[in-house]
Each structure stands twice: as structure tokens, then as C-alpha cells.
Design an enzyme around this catalytic site. Structure first.
Site, mmCIF file in Angstrom:
data_model
loop_
_atom_site.group_PDB
_atom_site.id
_atom_site.type_symbol
_atom_site.label_atom_id
_atom_site.label_comp_id
_atom_site.label_asym_id
_atom_site.label_seq_id
_atom_site.Cartn_x
_atom_site.Cartn_y
_atom_site.Cartn_z
ATOM 1 N N THR A 81 0.836 -1.200 0.000
ATOM 2 C CA THR A 81 0.000 0.000 0.000
ATOM 3 C C THR A 81 0.873 1.253 0.000
ATOM 4 O OG1 THR A 81 -1.750 -1.176 1.180
ATOM 5 C CG2 THR A 81 -1.821 1.228 1.246
ATOM 6 N N HIS A 82 1.925 1.250 0.803
ATOM 7 C CA HIS A 82 2.877 2.366 0.833
ATOM 8 C C HIS A 82 3.541 2.541 -0.532
ATOM 9 C CE1 HIS A 82 6.081 5.047 1.992
ATOM 10 N NE2 HIS A 82 6.985 4.129 1.693
#
Length: 113
Positions: A81-82
Site C-alpha cells: 500500500t505504501h
């Protein structure tokens, strides 16, 4: 590819972050070169290299997303996600840098010293 493990997803995430970071570095170099009135061809080369790096990152992301879509037990990680967030942020920086440099060139061509 089949089922993507968390380890594979995290490895892909790190590659996305690295390529996106390289893109950001090339963009920064292009801006600094413009500020110092360096050769336009060298600046364009930095922009080309930046685009190549963001494309590599995007391809990795796309491959991972396609592989997880095919799997009903889709997994994700905070790191992935990052990585996606980093990719999209730097993609925006690429677009803004291109716009800024186009404007700079346009203004620079109209200014006579």
C-alpha cells in the site's frame, strides 16, 4: 503467476519504491539543471530517465495487481500500500515537473537579456 505470497508482494513493493525514488531523483536533477541553465538536451535526458523508472515501477504494480485479482484469497501488505502511494505521488511529481519545465522554457524563450 498464480498465488502471490506476502514475501513476493513485499519484494515487488520494494522494487516499486526504488524505481519511483529513482524517478524522483532524476526529476530533481532536471529541475536543478534548469535552474542553472544547463543544456536542454541533458535536461530532456533526465526527464526520459525519470519516465523510464516510473514505467518500471508501474509495470511491477500492474503485474502484482493482476496476480492478486485472479486469486480469491487476495492478500495485501502495508508495504505494498505504501509502495502504491509512493508511486502515485511521484507520478504526480513527474507530471508537475514536466509542466513546470514547459512553462519555464516558454517564459525563458520570451525573455531577452
Amino acid at each position: 503467476m498464480g498465488i502471490v505470497s506476502k514475501e513476493e508482494l513485499n519484494n515487488a513493493a520494494m522494487q516499486i519504491i526504488l524505481h519511483a525514488g529513482d524517478c524522483r531523483n532524476y526529476l530533481s536533477e532536471a529541475i536543478h539543471m534548469s535552474e542553472n541553465d544547463e543544456d536542454i538536451l541533458m535536461i530532456d535526458l533526465k526527464l526520459k530517465e525519470a519516465k523510464e523508472e516510473i514505467t518500471k515501477a508501474h509495470k511491477i504494480q500492474t503485474e502484482m495487481i493482476q496476480n492478486t485479482i485472479e486469486n480469491d484469497d487476495m492478500i495485501t501488505t502495508l508495504l505494498f500500500t505504501h509502495a502504491q502511494d509512493t508511486l502515485m505521488t511521484i507520478y504526480s511529481e513527474l507530471n508537475m515537473t514536466n509542466s513546470i519545465l514547459r512553462l519555464y522554457r516558454k517564459l525563458n524563450s520570451k525573455v531577452t537579456i
